[in-house]
Motif scaffolding. Structure first.
Motif, mmCIF file in Angstrom:
data_model
loop_
_atom_site.group_PDB
_atom_site.id
_atom_site.type_symbol
_atom_site.label_atom_id
_atom_site.label_comp_id
_atom_site.label_asym_id
_atom_site.label_seq_id
_atom_site.Cartn_x
_atom_site.Cartn_y
_atom_site.Cartn_z
ATOM 1 N N ALA A 184 -0.238 6.686 9.565
ATOM 2 C CA ALA A 184 -0.750 7.337 8.678
ATOM 3 C C ALA A 184 0.358 7.733 7.429
ATOM 4 O O ALA A 184 -0.068 8.051 6.476
ATOM 5 C CB ALA A 184 -1.774 8.363 8.930
ATOM 6 N N GLN A 185 1.652 7.664 8.121
ATOM 7 C CA GLN A 185 2.478 8.210 7.291
ATOM 8 C C GLN A 185 2.866 7.055 6.146
ATOM 9 O O GLN A 185 2.342 5.931 6.405
ATOM 10 C CB GLN A 185 3.866 8.431 7.744
ATOM 11 C CG GLN A 185 3.580 9.642 8.889
ATOM 12 C CD GLN A 185 3.081 11.110 8.294
ATOM 13 O OE1 GLN A 185 3.781 11.514 7.362
ATOM 14 N NE2 GLN A 185 2.185 11.621 8.786
ATOM 15 N N MET A 186 3.555 7.358 5.134
ATOM 16 C CA MET A 186 3.960 6.275 3.954
ATOM 17 C C MET A 186 4.664 5.132 4.716
ATOM 18 O O MET A 186 5.532 5.611 5.570
ATOM 19 C CB MET A 186 4.771 7.024 2.947
ATOM 20 C CG MET A 186 3.765 7.891 2.258
ATOM 21 S SD MET A 186 4.912 8.570 0.544
ATOM 22 C CE MET A 186 4.872 6.965 -0.422
ATOM 23 N N ASN A 187 4.591 3.800 4.555
ATOM 24 C CA ASN A 187 5.287 3.021 5.106
ATOM 25 C C ASN A 187 6.341 2.320 4.288
ATOM 26 O O ASN A 187 6.681 3.221 3.201
ATOM 27 C CB ASN A 187 4.231 1.852 5.248
ATOM 28 C CG ASN A 187 3.598 0.989 4.151
ATOM 29 O OD1 ASN A 187 4.216 1.218 2.928
ATOM 30 N ND2 ASN A 187 2.309 0.709 4.107
ATOM 31 N N ARG A 188 7.116 1.206 4.485
ATOM 32 C CA ARG A 188 8.372 0.946 4.072
ATOM 33 C C ARG A 188 8.176 0.615 2.673
ATOM 34 O O ARG A 188 8.768 0.944 1.539
ATOM 35 C CB ARG A 188 8.897 -0.206 4.800
ATOM 36 C CG ARG A 188 10.315 -0.529 4.196
ATOM 37 C CD ARG A 188 10.585 -2.036 4.613
ATOM 38 N NE ARG A 188 11.960 -2.417 4.271
ATOM 39 C CZ ARG A 188 12.122 -2.992 2.965
ATOM 40 N NH1 ARG A 188 11.012 -2.939 2.081
ATOM 41 N NH2 ARG A 188 13.265 -3.267 2.487
ATOM 42 N N ARG A 194 8.363 3.645 -4.788
ATOM 43 C CA ARG A 194 8.954 5.021 -5.267
ATOM 44 C C ARG A 194 10.441 4.778 -5.511
ATOM 45 O O ARG A 194 10.609 5.359 -6.844
ATOM 46 C CB ARG A 194 8.712 6.311 -4.411
ATOM 47 C CG ARG A 194 7.347 6.432 -3.848
ATOM 48 C CD ARG A 194 6.314 7.011 -4.875
ATOM 49 N NE ARG A 194 5.079 7.217 -4.800
ATOM 50 C CZ ARG A 194 4.824 8.314 -3.980
ATOM 51 N NH1 ARG A 194 5.545 9.548 -3.829
ATOM 52 N NH2 ARG A 194 3.424 8.595 -3.720
ATOM 53 N N VAL A 195 11.085 4.249 -4.718
ATOM 54 C CA VAL A 195 12.615 4.356 -4.892
ATOM 55 C C VAL A 195 13.016 3.469 -6.354
ATOM 56 O O VAL A 195 13.737 3.784 -6.911
ATOM 57 C CB VAL A 195 13.438 3.833 -3.832
ATOM 58 C CG1 VAL A 195 14.714 3.182 -4.195
ATOM 59 C CG2 VAL A 195 13.343 4.579 -2.644
ATOM 60 N N LYS A 196 12.286 2.279 -6.252
ATOM 61 C CA LYS A 196 12.366 1.324 -7.486
ATOM 62 C C LYS A 196 11.980 2.147 -8.840
ATOM 63 O O LYS A 196 12.829 1.636 -9.707
ATOM 64 C CB LYS A 196 11.523 0.237 -7.203
ATOM 65 C CG LYS A 196 12.058 -0.871 -6.300
ATOM 66 C CD LYS A 196 11.421 -2.210 -6.174
ATOM 67 C CE LYS A 196 9.904 -1.881 -6.023
ATOM 68 N NZ LYS A 196 9.323 -3.508 -5.853
ATOM 69 N N GLU A 197 11.161 2.590 -8.880
ATOM 70 C CA GLU A 197 10.737 3.466 -10.054
ATOM 71 C C GLU A 197 11.809 4.524 -10.658
ATOM 72 O O GLU A 197 11.649 4.850 -11.803
ATOM 73 C CB GLU A 197 9.494 4.132 -9.700
ATOM 74 C CG GLU A 197 8.204 3.253 -9.428
ATOM 75 C CD GLU A 197 6.961 3.946 -9.127
ATOM 76 O OE1 GLU A 197 7.038 5.301 -9.041
ATOM 77 O OE2 GLU A 197 5.918 3.451 -8.938
#
Length: 248
Positions: A184-188, A194-197
């Motif tokens: 249920a947590q954010m996946n890779r 998010r990192v790319k943004e």
């Protein structure tokens, strides 16, 4: 009075009162374990509210329940058992009989006051996972304030040492979440998006934090963390002094 629990025979080794969760002379972790064994049983569902109502007046009942997990007690939440409601937990498996003298310390890491203080100071009295400071209000949960605790860098084994390098400062919310990481947590992919943004400068900062496995605090952040340790009245005085300083 004889019991068989998870393969451990405990009949005749301790007095009846030492196996009664109502006995306030017993430690909170032992009382919680006995309550779960006698009132819930393996496969049983309960709530934290019910546990707190049963063991009233004891400190940190929720934490003492979590402390049973390293001793083999499998206690599930809705995060890893979809059939549960958000306020429900399930006792999947009874672990070691911590009410027995030889098992009382099972799964516990003894953290000295000196080590605890050293880790908090090293981490600037801020959660290493989300960055919240002690007693600071969560931005996404107004009215709820952070309580700091210590978490383990890696899952620990029963009886292993608790050195400063094995520990990190976490808020209670992150500490609980990390214990129950599930799908249920954010996946890779979600995290990578998010990192790319991020702008290039922030990407470089993030890589440096990842490489060092720590987010360095700015002087202002360090001062903020220290400020949050002060009593409320003293914080007001410091805030007033700073305002006067800037207005002069």
């Amino acid at each position: 009075m004889n019991y068989i629990s998870n393969g451990f025979s405990i009949g005749g080794t301790v007095s009846e009162s030492d196996q009664d969760w109502r006995n306030e002379a017993l430690g909170t972790r032992v009382r919680v374990a006995l309550w779960l064994r006698d009132e819930i049983g393996e496969g049983g569902v309960f709530s934290k509210q019910r546990l707190r109502a049963a063991i009233q007046g004891a400190e940190q009942v929720d934490r003492r329940m979590r402390d049973l997990r390293p001793a083999g007690w499998d206690i599930r939440t809705y995060r890893d058992k979809p059939s549960l409601q958000p306020d429900e937990l399930c006792l999947e498996k009874i672990g070691q009989p911590v009410w027995e003298k030889e098992h009382k310390a099972a799964g516990l890491r003894q953290i000295s006051a000196r080590t605890r203080r050293s880790v908090y100071e090293r981490d600037g009295h801020m959660c290493r996972r989300c960055g919240v400071a002690a007693a600071e209000e969560y931005p996404d949960d107004p009215g709820s304030r952070a309580r700091l605790t210590l978490g383990h860098v890696s899952p620990h084994k029963s009886g292993s040492a608790a050195n400063a390098e094995d520990l990190i400062t976490e808020c209670a919310r992150c500490n609980e979440t990390v214990r129950h990481l599930t799908g249920a947590q954010m996946n890779r992919e979600q995290v990578w998006d998010r990192v790319k943004e991020l702008p290039l400068r922030h990407k470089k900062d993030l890589l440096a934090w990842m490489t060092g496995d720590v987010r360095p605090l700015s002087p202002a952040e360090k001062a903020w963390a220290l400020y949050r340790q002060l009593p409320a009245v003293v914080r007001d005085e410091v805030k007033s002094d700073l305002r006067k300083l800037l207005e002069s």
